[in-house]
Design an enzyme around this catalytic site. Sequence first.
Site, PDB file in Angstrom:
ATOM      1  CD  GLU A  71      47.729  39.842-110.311  1.00 14.98           C
ATOM      2  OE1 GLU A  71      47.597  39.833-111.552  1.00 14.98           O
ATOM      3  OE2 GLU A  71      47.058  40.562-109.566  1.00 14.98           O
ATOM      4  CG  HIS A 123      44.782  43.121-110.470  1.00 12.54           C
ATOM      5  ND1 HIS A 123      45.278  41.945-110.951  1.00 12.54           N
ATOM      6  CD2 HIS A 123      43.792  43.490-111.298  1.00 12.54           C
ATOM      7  CE1 HIS A 123      44.620  41.608-112.045  1.00 12.54           C
ATOM      8  NE2 HIS A 123      43.706  42.538-112.279  1.00 12.54           N
TER       9      HIS A 123
END
Lengths: 292, 381
Positions: free
Chosen positions: A209, A248
Amino acid sequence: MGILISRDSRVLVQGITGRDGSFHTKSMKEYGTNIVAGVTPGRGGNKVDDIPVFNTVSEAVEKTGADVSVIFVPSGFASDAIYEAADSNISVIVAITEGIPVLDMVSIMRFIEGKDCRLIGPNCPGLITPAECKVGILPSAIFKKGNIGVVSRSGTLTYEIVSHITRAGFGQSTALGIGGDPVIGTRFVDLLELFRNDPETEAVVLIGEIGGSDEETAADYIKETDYPLPVFSFIAGKTAPEGKRMGHAGAIISGGSGTASGKIEALEDAGVRIAEIPSDIGKFLKEEFDGA
Amino acid sequence: MKIHEYQAKEIFVKAGIPVSNEGVATTPEEADRIAEKIGLPVVIKAQVHVGGRGKAGGVKIAKTRDEVREIASQILGMDIKGLKVKKVLVGEVVDIEKEIYLGVVTDRDSNRPVIMVSSEGGIDIEEVAKKTPEKIHRLQVDPAYGLLTHQAMKLAFSLFDDIKIVSATASILRKLYIAYVDSDASLAEINPFVLTKNGELYALDAKIVLDDNGLFRHPDLEKLRELTPEEEIEQEAKEKGLSYISLNGNIGCIVNGAGLAMTTMDVINHFGGVPANFLDVGGSSDPQKVKDALHFILLDKQVKSIWLNIFGGITRCDDIATGLVEAVSELKINLPIVVRLIGTNEEKGKRILDESRLDIYSVETMEEGAKVAIKVAGGGE
């Protein structure tokens, strides 16, 4: 077989009496994980699901021979729980807890340096070697024993992609989430190395990611070491805006670095096939192994 | 979390780092009083959470009392990259001999704090890294011992020759490292750090970015949080356990897990749609969270369809379904809703939705969900 954990692993649960700890202990046990002990300071002598609870990790290790620990302790206390596990000869520590301060992780990484100990996480879903052992919070039903190694910075996105792998008729040797924080115990490169030496793993799926440069480092490693297994990848966050932290702590594009396009370019350059959407991974595996 | 220059300087002063004479003002009159105390000329600097304020006209020198009031009123209320300036820093103008860069940052590749210094101060360090990388000196710090004196001295010798100035700079570097550790920062930066013509050393500018995960042990720093209207909604969502970021599209997304939420946005884009937001309901299983999530989605009047994409792990599908059913009746939602429920307690969740007779589009896969959500929003291919 698979990596890091197997049916021989003797698993300890730190924070076993908490809400998440007790719930997932049950689920892990049902999966067949050999859970030998739990630790909650002040609750020593009790039992949870017939599992003996100890006050300290060292006592639990001494009495039960635990060699893997999974940590469900709340964030304010989780750092010390990791230190304690590392101090008690645990060889694989899996930290599920979210919200551990980054500078605590910096010190923890220094502390475990030179110790025979591997930390997975924090802020991760854990790992599973299907049909043998599950350590963490992954939903058991989607996994199947097989030859695909899966490594991911995410949790539920891992489940999404694993379900495509399983639906395409493939199983997993070991699947794991390494966590979404900036400083984590184990990175893509470490796992590529482990999968390379695992006779059961025939291909690796790497789920990355935005943020950081772990994917780029993995690409360099694949290229420089002439990685012997086929690697397939999906990178989340192609459409994420710059400067915004996407859930995150590690998922942020800053100053043009950490972008999905940079990661995709680096991986493609190393010969990694990139999925546009998650279901592509299933198709790629069929093409690779079934000639479909 | 970002804090202002003057707040970072307060942390530096406590750590023993010298800062030039200055004060914070919220009105032109206050700015004038500070200038009177400090003596003219003064520099007036906008306090905003973005870089590039100098280029935007947010930093100016005032030579007279009239100019102080005029410039302060000009900068206060100014809009810099979409952010309103509410405070200015009024400081003495110093005669600069040399401008230096000093910084500490958490390096995620080495898992270590890294000290960076450069003789090219006063400009963006990323620029220096691009154009003249050889002018940046780096040092990885062992967190067990901190920044040792000889290490700081070595870095300082790359900046100055005079041993007195080298020693003073090394001492400031060590204080900077301690301030970074003690405040749980991810970045602490002095740019420029200046040597004046009188031989004095000052932090002329200051930047600290705090690690959100560390704030629980710094309630005093938590109080420094200042939010834009957009961030206020994000913060409100955060307090309810949701991670929400508003975007520009018309498809409202509710997803569990950050990676899956980003992928949901990507897949919508892949099929020609535009997501209205990033929303991660997190890992726990609470029907209330679905209601809260829908509340935030509905605040955005651009939303034309809502898509729940849930892959149950810790999150249980039946809890999500219960929350959705309750929310639709309570919030009187008239927008089309697309639902994909898979994973833990999937069957139970689907049954709850069936029995509720809610008018929803039930889909099995992420791709199908994206296509239907785009179609019912009236857009895409």
